[in-house]
Design an enzyme around this catalytic site. Structure first.
Site, short mmCIF file in Angstrom:
data_model
loop_
_atom_site.label_atom_id
_atom_site.label_comp_id
_atom_site.label_asym_id
_atom_site.label_seq_id
_atom_site.Cartn_x
_atom_site.Cartn_y
_atom_site.Cartn_z
N ASP A 93 0.86 -1.17 0.22
CA ASP A 93 0.31 0.38 -0.33
C ASP A 93 0.99 1.34 -0.40
O ASP A 93 1.72 1.04 -0.18
CB ASP A 93 -0.78 -0.25 0.92
CG ASP A 93 -0.35 -0.46 2.28
OD1 ASP A 93 0.85 -0.12 3.07
OD2 ASP A 93 -0.49 -0.34 3.72
N ASP B 297 -7.99 -4.97 5.09
CA ASP B 297 -6.17 -5.67 4.28
C ASP B 297 -6.46 -7.63 5.31
O ASP B 297 -5.78 -7.98 4.37
CB ASP B 297 -5.38 -5.16 4.70
CG ASP B 297 -5.23 -3.47 3.76
OD1 ASP B 297 -5.94 -3.50 3.06
OD2 ASP B 297 -4.81 -2.43 4.81
N ASN C 109 26.18 -37.98 7.08
CA ASN C 109 25.15 -39.78 7.04
C ASN C 109 25.42 -40.39 5.67
O ASN C 109 26.07 -42.12 6.52
CB ASN C 109 23.48 -38.98 6.19
CG ASN C 109 22.93 -38.41 7.58
OD1 ASN C 109 23.60 -38.16 8.53
ND2 ASN C 109 21.53 -37.92 7.34
N GLU D 1 28.62 -42.16 7.60
CA GLU D 1 28.35 -43.54 8.45
C GLU D 1 27.43 -44.57 7.67
O GLU D 1 27.93 -45.85 7.88
CB GLU D 1 26.88 -42.40 9.12
CG GLU D 1 27.89 -41.63 9.90
CD GLU D 1 26.61 -40.67 10.81
OE1 GLU D 1 26.59 -40.32 11.79
OE2 GLU D 1 25.27 -40.87 10.11
#
Length: 949
Positions: A368, A674, A736, A739
């Site tokens: 606005d 609004d 990961n 691992e």
């Protein structure tokens, strides 16, 4: 003259009963078939008849019956659901489910293990604690974010003055019913949708419904049928009477009101999921699926080999746990919370954590005008008198500045100051100069002070004796004042065209000069020239009158024009730079305002939103004539688009259309009108200083300073947060791979035990990785963050470049830990089948694997801080928290290796200095390989897409 029913009612009230010739009968029941759009066109007597009422109001028993029939005049509470339901919902998120499954599997491993290991149980509970922590953070954020309906209810006045059976009563607004006669005075909040039956100089502020704060005159006479919001004889719930008095008959209450319609629009608008929510949900599904599938396949491969069932199950458990990033949800939440705190320091309060990231993907800002792009402070910048323009310096309501050659315009400013009701309030405490009353009149007072006048002193010397308030039909206001010698003068201000038509002369250096056609044309051209500059122009005139209370027609005729005042609401000084930053960042700005197109375009040009000669301008009426395809064509047509004179439905429709085109939309707003658009938007941004409670509660972000520049700063911080999220995702998922790969290698090599146990994996995920990941999430904003276009709405969190880095860094780590594990196993000379869990060589080997991952992750954290720039150029010490977090992880690993109690829990062995040196060498190798990759990227002519920065 008052209508006849009003005189009858007045007589009834004075005499305590009905006037002569009028029978005091009960009004007929309210007529349900009367539509609100027909109410404005009815004469006053027919209004009472249509609503089953009378000038005396409703009898108490009839009012009670209608209250039972229509219900109370309030808005229903929002259906947020029971607090426990909202809390339980936090555990249905797929990432939470993945963690719960991981915890359950770990607990099952404890139950099935022989002997049972208490450490496994403790780690299962630790994972569960992470789930509870994540749920608590999410619950606290969401529980305080949604209170839109309660805020709407708070805006409804609690009491009102009503005529019941001819008696004036003060009632709770909840007890109003259709047909009630409400008494309104200046300053009252309107308690329901009403049709005026009496009005004395009444004016209302419809800002909560229309977004326009200028007072709008109201009358009691019939007007053409149409929506009550547009009817000049209707006053609606949620608005305020700012001038005059009146009586009105209620025709709609509760959710049947215009305010209730906004409530329904707001309640019906679903909260949009942010891009990060959608991508994390996809990532969680994929991680869970891959983890379960991989574990199941490996269990099926090892089960026929003759291994004990429990051992095989624990082996598969290790695979699944290796693929689940247990620390990711907590890391993600805390990283977003860091972004929230950073934004709060930049005057942007974010109520939902995930909205931080969504800001970074914003591609369109629907903003606005008043208060966001401008300062919401009208300022006189130019005066015209006697054919000469006079500049006025200074901005805002502080009387700091001067009027160029103030002498010729002093009488103009004196008249303008006297013809007004505003008051200028000096600073007090933290407050700045402010205006009580109309901001236009306040701007004229400031200009008078700058010219050396004292409006209060002038008012005391020339007291006001009469007033004809501003009316939107005639667009004028006039006041009558008594001079010191007993002479009476009228001062008039208003729209130039209307006032010029009532002028017969123009002031020329204190001399009254006839306003001939030629002079009139030159004067009108001067006013047009000021308007062409985007200024709001007011004309000021005066005349001598014969007495203290002349008729309005006499006051506002045969006037002498004193001159014009040109004013505007100055743009915030920081907005132009913010708009330029949006252009560099590829963010489109669409102005959506309730103001006139010329005013909107003038402001848009001042702040840089509009640069072309002819921007695309569309009004709410034009939007109503467009279907979905037409609206899409409008939104896709011009980069410079101004939407003016729009209502709440238009805003929400535009937001939905932009989202349909794949845009991530941020919307600003400050009024109840609004709220629907704020909820529909990806990012609803409310004004904190000037906004209503409704807007603030419907939005996910509140600007504490109401400035557009704060939105742009928040977007930059949001982009930085997204980059940081990608950094710690690369960091978390790369290990990961380190691992998982040793477990897979052991399986295909025929080794009967796992190279790293589930307990060790959890220790890495929850003990060694969380703090460095958090430190990566707190990386400062990079200088180039706003120099690239927003990422596409459909771009995956794990882009090709991100997955490439995960595989690259994780692969190097995996090679290193596999090498140290199998080197220890082969160096012992013991056959694979003879290894047991208590074997010292095996315990030393798995300790090396765990320590190798932890040490390489320290170097990995340094490597992922940048994607193209050398980490040495960025500075190794620029994020000291990262260094401290990495050292704490290595310290925890050392404790696991050397402390006897932890050795018993993790089945580890003490490492030698040579072991640590070998592991450090692998870490340095990883960092060197990543620096080489960055060097290659920097020296390519074309850089790949989708990477982090």
């Amino acid at each position: 003259m008052r209508p006849e029913p009003a005189r009858q009612e007045a007589a009834a009230l004075r005499g305590g009963g009905p006037p002569a010739g009028v029978t005091a009968t009960a009004p007929p029941p309210d007529r349900q078939e009367v539509s609100p759009s027909s109410i404005p066109a009815l004469p006053v007597p027919d209004v009472f008849a249509a609503l089953g009422s009378s000038p005396r109001g409703l009898p108490p028993d009839e009012a009670a019956a209608r209250l039972n029939r229509h219900g109370p005049n309030d808005l229903p509470s929002a259906g947020h659901g029971h607090v426990w339901h909202r809390l339980v919902a936090q555990f249905t998120d797929l990432f939470a489910v993945v963690l719960l499954v991981s915890s359950a599997i770990t607990f099952l491993a404890y139950v099935l293990g022989r002997p049972r290991d208490p450490a496994t149980l403790q780690l299962a509970l630790a994972i569960l604690g992470v789930v509870l922590l994540n749920a608590g953070i999410g619950f606290a954020q969401e529980y305080s974010a949604e209170r839109t309906a309660e805020s709407l209810q708070a805006m409804v006045p609690h009491t009102c003055r009503v005529l019941r059976g001819g008696e004036r009563r003060e009632l709770s607004a909840r007890d109003l019913v259709p047909g009630d006669v409400v008494i309104l005075e200046a300053g009252d909040a309107v308690p329901a949708d009403c049709r005026l039956v009496e009005a004395q100089e009444a004016a209302v502020n419809n800002a909560a419904l229309t977004g326009e704060s200028d007072p709008v005159a109201r009358v009691a006479k019939p007007v053409p049928p149409g929506p009550p919001l547009e009817a000049r004889n209707c006053v609606l719930m949620g608005t305020d009477l700012v001038a005059g008095t009146g009586k009105a008959v209620v025709f709609a209450t509760g959710t049947a009101t215009e305010f209730g319609r906004l409530f329904r629009l707001t309640a019906a608008a679903p909260r949009q999921k942010t891009p990060l929510q959608r991508q994390v949900a996809v990532m969680a599904r994929r991680v869970a699926g891959v983890a379960l599938a991989t574990g199941a396949v490996l269990f099926a491969v090892r089960a026929p080999s003759g291994q004990p069932f429990v051992d095989t199950f624990v082996f598969s458990l290790g695979v699944m746990v290796a693929l689940v990033p247990e620390g990711l949800p907590a890391t993600l939440s805390v990283s977003l919370a860091i972004g929230v705190r950073r934004m709060a320091r930049r005057h942007a309060l974010v109520k939902q954590l995930l909205a931080v990231e969504a800001l970074g993907s914003t591609s369109v800002i629907c903003t606005d005008k008043t208060g966001t792009l401008t300062r919401a402070e009208m300022t006189v910048v130019q005066l015209w008198a006697d054919g000469v323009s006079h500049a006025v310096t200074g901005v805002g309501y502080a009387p700091a500045g001067e009027v160029t050659d103030a002498g010729p315009v002093r009488e103009l400013l004196r008249a303008a100051a006297l013809c007004g009701n505003a008051r200028l309030v000096p600073p007090a405490g933290r407050d700045q100069w402010r205006v009580l009353g109309d901001t236009t009149e306040g701007a004229l007072l400031v200009a008078a002070l700058k010219a050396g006048l004292d409006p209060a002193k002038e008012e005391a010397l020339t007291p006001r004796v009469a007033e004809h308030p501003f009316d939107s039909a005639r667009k004028l206001m006039s006041t009558v004042h008594r001079d010191g010698d007993g002479t009476y003068f009228a001062y008039v201000k208003g729209a130039p065209l209307e006032l010029l038509a009532r002028c017969a002369a123009v002031d020329r250096g204190g001399t009254r000069t006839p306003l001939t056609d030629a002079v009139r044309a030159r004067v009108a051209a001067a006013a047009d020239g000021m308007a062409a500059q985007g200024l709001r122009v007011l004309a000021v005139a005066r005349r001598r009158v014969p007495g203290p209370r002349p008729p309005q027609g006499e006051v506002e005729s045969e006037l002498t024009l004193l001159g014009f005042a040109g004013m505007y609401d100055p743009p915030r000084p920081e907005v132009r730079d913010a708009v330029d930053a949006c252009r560099r960042a590829g963010i489109r700005i669409v102005m959506v305002t309730g103001d006139h197109p010329l005013t909107a375009e003038a402001v848009a040009r001042r702040v840089g939103i509009v640069r072309r000669a002819t921007p695309t301008v569309a009004t709410g009426t034009q939007l109503d004539g467009l279907d979905a395809d037409g609206l899409d064509a409008l939104l896709a047509g011009s980069a410079e688009l101004l939407l003016c004179r729009v209502g709440p439905e238009h805003k929400a429709r535009v937001v939905t259309a932009l989202q349909r085109r794949g845009e991530v939309v941020a919307v600003t707003g400050d009024g109840a009108n609004d709220a629907p658009a704020l909820k529909h938007a990806d990012i609803g941004v409310a004004m904190g200083a000037s906004g209503t409670d409704v807007a603030r509660e419907a939005a996910v972000m509140v600007l504490l300073d109401d400035s557009f520049a704060s939105i742009v700063t928040a977007v930059g911080l949001g982009r930085s947060v997204y980059r940081n999220i990608r950094k710690f995702l690369i960091y978390l998922f790369s290990h990961n791979i380190a691992e998982l790969v040793p477990i897979l290698a052991a399986t295909f090599a025929g080794f009967p035990l796992v190279p790293i146990t589930a307990v060790q994996i959890l220790a890495i995920d929850l003990g060694s990785d969380v703090l460095p990941a958090l430190a990566l999430g707190a990386e400062p904003m990079e200088p180039d963050v706003m120099n690239s276009p927003p990422r596409p709405r459909r771009e995956r969190l794990f882009s090709t470049a991100v997955m490439g880095r995960v595989l690259f860094l994780g692969g190097i780590q995996a090679l290193g830990v596999c090498a140290v594990f199998f080197w220890h196993i082969h160096a012992s000379g013991v056959p694979y089948a003879d290894f047991t869990k208590s074997d010292p060589v095996y315990r030393h080997a798995i300790t090396m694997v765990q320590a190798g991952i932890v040490v390489s992750q320290f170097f990995n954290a340094l490597a992922v801080r940048t994607s193209r720039q050398s980490v040495f150029r960025a500075g190794l010490l620029t994020n000291p928290w990262l260094l401290a977090a990495g050292c704490s992880g290595i310290g925890l690993m050392a404790a696991i290796s050397y402390a006897p109690p932890l050795q018993a829990v993790f089945r580890t062995a003490p490492l030698t200095p040579t072991d640590w040196a070998v592991l450090a060498a692998f870490g340095v190798l990883l960092l060197a390989a990543e620096e080489l990759r960055k060097w290659a990227l920097r020296h390519r002519r074309t850089s790949p897409k989708g990477g982090t920065r």
